[in-house]
Design a protein around this motif. Sequence first.
Motif, short mmCIF file in Angstrom:
data_model
loop_
_atom_site.label_atom_id
_atom_site.label_comp_id
_atom_site.label_asym_id
_atom_site.label_seq_id
_atom_site.Cartn_x
_atom_site.Cartn_y
_atom_site.Cartn_z
N LYS A 48 64.24 44.56 -78.55
CA LYS A 48 65.50 44.09 -79.13
C LYS A 48 66.71 44.68 -78.42
N CYS A 49 66.62 45.92 -77.97
CA CYS A 49 67.77 46.53 -77.29
C CYS A 49 67.74 46.30 -75.79
N GLN A 50 66.75 45.53 -75.31
CA GLN A 50 66.63 45.32 -73.86
C GLN A 50 66.60 43.85 -73.46
N PRO A 102 65.21 51.84 -68.13
CA PRO A 102 65.55 50.85 -69.14
C PRO A 102 65.69 49.49 -68.47
N VAL A 103 65.44 48.44 -69.23
CA VAL A 103 65.42 47.08 -68.70
C VAL A 103 66.41 46.23 -69.48
N VAL A 104 67.15 45.39 -68.78
CA VAL A 104 67.94 44.35 -69.43
C VAL A 104 67.41 43.02 -68.89
N ALA A 105 66.78 42.23 -69.76
CA ALA A 105 66.10 41.02 -69.32
C ALA A 105 66.38 39.87 -70.28
N ARG A 148 74.66 44.94 -72.87
CA ARG A 148 73.39 45.65 -72.62
C ARG A 148 73.49 46.49 -71.34
N LEU A 149 74.00 45.90 -70.27
CA LEU A 149 74.11 46.63 -69.02
C LEU A 149 75.05 47.82 -69.15
N ALA A 161 69.60 55.61 -72.16
CA ALA A 161 68.83 55.11 -71.03
C ALA A 161 67.57 55.93 -70.81
N GLY A 162 67.68 57.26 -70.91
CA GLY A 162 66.52 58.12 -70.72
C GLY A 162 65.48 57.93 -71.80
N ARG A 163 65.93 57.78 -73.04
CA ARG A 163 64.98 57.62 -74.15
C ARG A 163 64.23 56.29 -74.06
N ILE A 164 64.95 55.22 -73.78
CA ILE A 164 64.29 53.91 -73.68
C ILE A 164 63.40 53.87 -72.44
#
Length: 380
Positions: free
Chosen positions: A318-320, A300-303, A333-334, A344-347
């Motif tokens: 939208k969720c990242q 998963p990414v938080v950007a 988000r983090l 986290a696994g699904r995204i």
Amino acid sequence: MTTSISADNRIRVAFVITELNVGGAERCLTQLAIGLDRARFEPLVISIAPRPLGEQQMFVNLLEAAQLPVRFLNASSKWQLPIGMRRLRRELAAFRPDVVQSFLFHADVLARLAGRSNPCRSFMGLRVADPTRWRQRCERWAARQATAVVCVSEAVREYARDEARIDPEKLVVIPNAIDVEMQRAVEPLNVTSIGVGESRRLILCVGRLHPQKGIEWLLETMPAVFERLPDHDLLVVGTGPDKARLESQARALNMDKRVHFVGWRDDVPRLMATSSQLVLSSRWEGMPNVVLEAMAAALPVVATNTHGVRELLGADHKCQTVEFGDTNALVDRLVSFGSDDELAGRIGAANQSRAATCFSLKGMVAAYESLYQTHPIVVP
């Protein structure tokens, strides 16, 4: 005007780049030059800067292992750029390319200057949406001399059209690419080898330590993140002019035991395989390769919601993504990915699937090959 081709009917392509150290543009050039169909194309790679040293030679080694000729013009500072231009002009005159493809700002400008007396298809690569006005003026001039301008994302195309004021008819979008199967085969790194406790979970930050990357803001955010994720550390990979200042900031915030600055690494794929999520806090980008690499690693990414990020992440952006400077959103988000393994696994799985489907190496190479064969020569 029609294109001349080499005696064996292959199209000669000169790739010109500012330098060949390890980086996103350098990776793209290497993938493209190696991936071109050698039955139809004859590539030559030219670096304005000297040959990289030590571990930074990774892409040069790959090019040479693929038996591609690589030239170094040895212009190591801005004061030597006129010498670099003269050397580039000689290299192009000797090679007589049908196509010149440049990467990175200085190469974009020098390739246009050096190639003005040698009509050929000339492609400029626009990779970041840099807001600096003098740079935009240079890009606009270089674009006028080029056949077309290759933008790495739709967001960069919009920047080129609306802010740099480049002719929209010349703008073409070809995204970067990633080898997902190669990333899937990577073994995780034993983090104790870099001074991290084996029970710690890692939030990974990869990038040049430069104001563009917004890492000072990320560090300001991390105390609140660490309070809610006591088993997590931040791993910062990269070097740059802000290194000492950022390390001092981490110490001042009493985070030096949980923020690990490990410098430049040649094993980022292994670090991706070891980490639980990627964070990118940039003020501006173009199409950040590190996000694409994280997607391939099923992270998963938080950007920050900057140029090219939404195009990479697709429907799950939208969720990242967060807006630069929105500290509460960055923390949330983090923490959401760090505290919810199912989410986290699904995204992460969705990111990996999108990387494989939408950003394949085969697709990127095919797009460039088509571009080189279909555009007419432009004589400035």
